[in-house]
Design an enzyme around this catalytic site. Structure first.
Site, PDB file in Angstrom:
ATOM      1  N   LYS A   1      10.512  -2.788   8.241  1.00 48.67           N
ATOM      2  CA  LYS A   1      11.230  -4.015   8.635  1.00 48.67           C
ATOM      3  C   LYS A   1      12.566  -3.665   9.286  1.00 48.67           C
ATOM      4  CE  LYS A   1       8.963  -6.575   4.952  1.00 48.67           C
ATOM      5  NZ  LYS A   1       8.994  -6.999   3.551  1.00 48.67           N
TER       6      LYS A   1
ATOM      7  N   GLN B   1      13.055  -7.625  -1.362  1.00 48.13           N
ATOM      8  CA  GLN B   1      11.729  -7.007  -1.397  1.00 48.13           C
ATOM      9  C   GLN B   1      11.120  -7.120  -2.802  1.00 48.13           C
ATOM     10  OE1 GLN B   1      10.046  -5.700   1.322  1.00 48.13           O
ATOM     11  NE2 GLN B   1       8.309  -5.524  -0.066  1.00 48.13           N
TER      12      GLN B   1
ATOM     13  N   ASP C   1      11.862 -15.244   4.814  1.00 51.48           N
ATOM     14  CA  ASP C   1      10.564 -14.949   4.201  1.00 51.48           C
ATOM     15  C   ASP C   1       9.763 -16.227   3.966  1.00 51.48           C
ATOM     16  OD1 ASP C   1       9.700 -12.426   3.692  1.00 51.48           O
ATOM     17  OD2 ASP C   1      10.751 -12.205   1.781  1.00 51.48           O
TER      18      ASP C   1
END
Ligand code: NDP
Length: 298
Positions: A47, A91, A114
């Site tokens: 990412k 994460q 997200d």
């Protein structure tokens, strides 16, 4: 037809980089990694690299595995308050002393690139504009760019997680182009299956479009798929393979070789849904920097 997520991602990431250059603002994504889980390490790394290539600011926050709930919340509040950070990604999985739900909810919903915050999931449920979860968002783009419409089709999703199955069902169900609906997906007839579904093959055989997000290697066999159906394999599973330098290989939830013989279109693993997830994260971060949401055009 192979639905090539790697190729589409390359094109879309170039579009994102181009739009970034023209946007007059440098999008900033902060990723937070707690602990040293090797898979998470590699996901965060990819990412970060994708952000840098797109011309974003990539802030890499690494915290020790024994970080407390309060310490993590403080870090998130700090990032929520910063003007140069437009996306905050925590994460998962998080260490067991951390309450994941509380952490997800502590990210500013307008930096929740997200799309996991309860506010954004609520917006999706209501048909309001918001940030769409990246994996389902990527699946819709992969289908639409291949000219596969879900409108009026029987779509069967196997898996009801909050990450994939449930939000994807809502996106396929939305009135296309209205409210929080996307311009290029929606109006499907959707069935969602799970581990308690009776006679799963009878349901999956009715699918024009079958999405598998189960987490069991090569679970879906050819006799579960209708001739000519579109098959989207979300699964990413490691299976031992001593012939590989890493000692394992990645397979999906679908037995690719036999299902590909029967399907009209199929996503490979790797190189299907996986790269699209990171691409839609970039997309959401750029939109956040522009004070827009997933549904708005670049
Ligand atoms: P979860 O474990 O959260 O959910 C799995 C779902 O599959 C559950 O709803 C479960 O049912 C269902 N299920 C399990 N066994 C069966 C069965 N025998 N028959 C029917 N349904 C079953 O997984 P995720 O949604 O998080 O992930 C699914 C897969 O997708 C994983 O391989 C993961 O690695 C991958 N993934 C890939 C991403 C990408 O970017 N490509 C992103 C996210 C995930 P029940 O609810 O009843 O337990």
């Amino acid at each position: 037809m192979i639905l090539d997520g790697s190729a589409l991602s390359k094109t879309l990431r170039e579009e994102v980089a181009e739009a970034t250059r023209g946007s007059g603002v440098k999008p900033g994504l902060a990723t937070i990694l707690v602990g040293d889980d090797p898979a998470s390490f590699s996901y965060v790394g990819s990412k970060q690299r994708a952000c840098e290539r797109a011309g974003f600011k990539a802030e890499d926050v690494r915290l020790p595995g024994q970080t407390t709930q309060a310490e993590l919340e403080d870090v998130i509040q700090g990032l929520n308050a910063r003007d140069d950070i437009h996306g905050v990604l925590v994460q998962q999985p998080l260490p067991k002393q951390i309450d994941t739900e509380v952490i997800v909810a502590s990210v500013d919903p307008d930096k929740d690139v997200d799309g996991f915050h309860p506010v954004n999931l609520g917006r999706l449920m209501r048909g309001d504009r918001g940030f769409l979860p990246c994996t389902p968002f990527g699946i819709t783009r992969l289908l639409s760019s291949a000219g596969i419409s879900v409108s009026g089709k029987n779509v069967v999703i196997v898996g009801r997680s909050l990450l994939v199955g449930k939000p994807l069902a809502l996106m396929f169900l939305a009135k296309m182009g209205q409210g929080g609906g996307l311009q290029d997906t929606g109006d499907a007839t959707v069935t969602v299956c799970h581990s308690r579904t009776c006679d799963l093959p009878a349901v999956t055989l009715g699918a024009d479009i079958l999405v598998c997000a189960i987490g069991i290697p090569e679970f879906v066999r050819a006799d579960m798929v209708r001739e000519g159906a579109t098959v989207v394999d979300v699964g990413i599973n490691r299976v031992d393979d001593s012939t590989k330098p890493r000692g394992y290989r990645l397979v999906g939830d679908v037995m690719y070789d036999e299902v590909a013989e029967k399907a009209g279109a199929i996503t490979p693993v790797p190189g299907g849904v996986g790269p699209m997830t990171v691409t839609m994260l970039l997309y959401n971060t750029l939109q956040s920097a522009r004070k827009l949401y997933s549904q708005d055009p670049l």
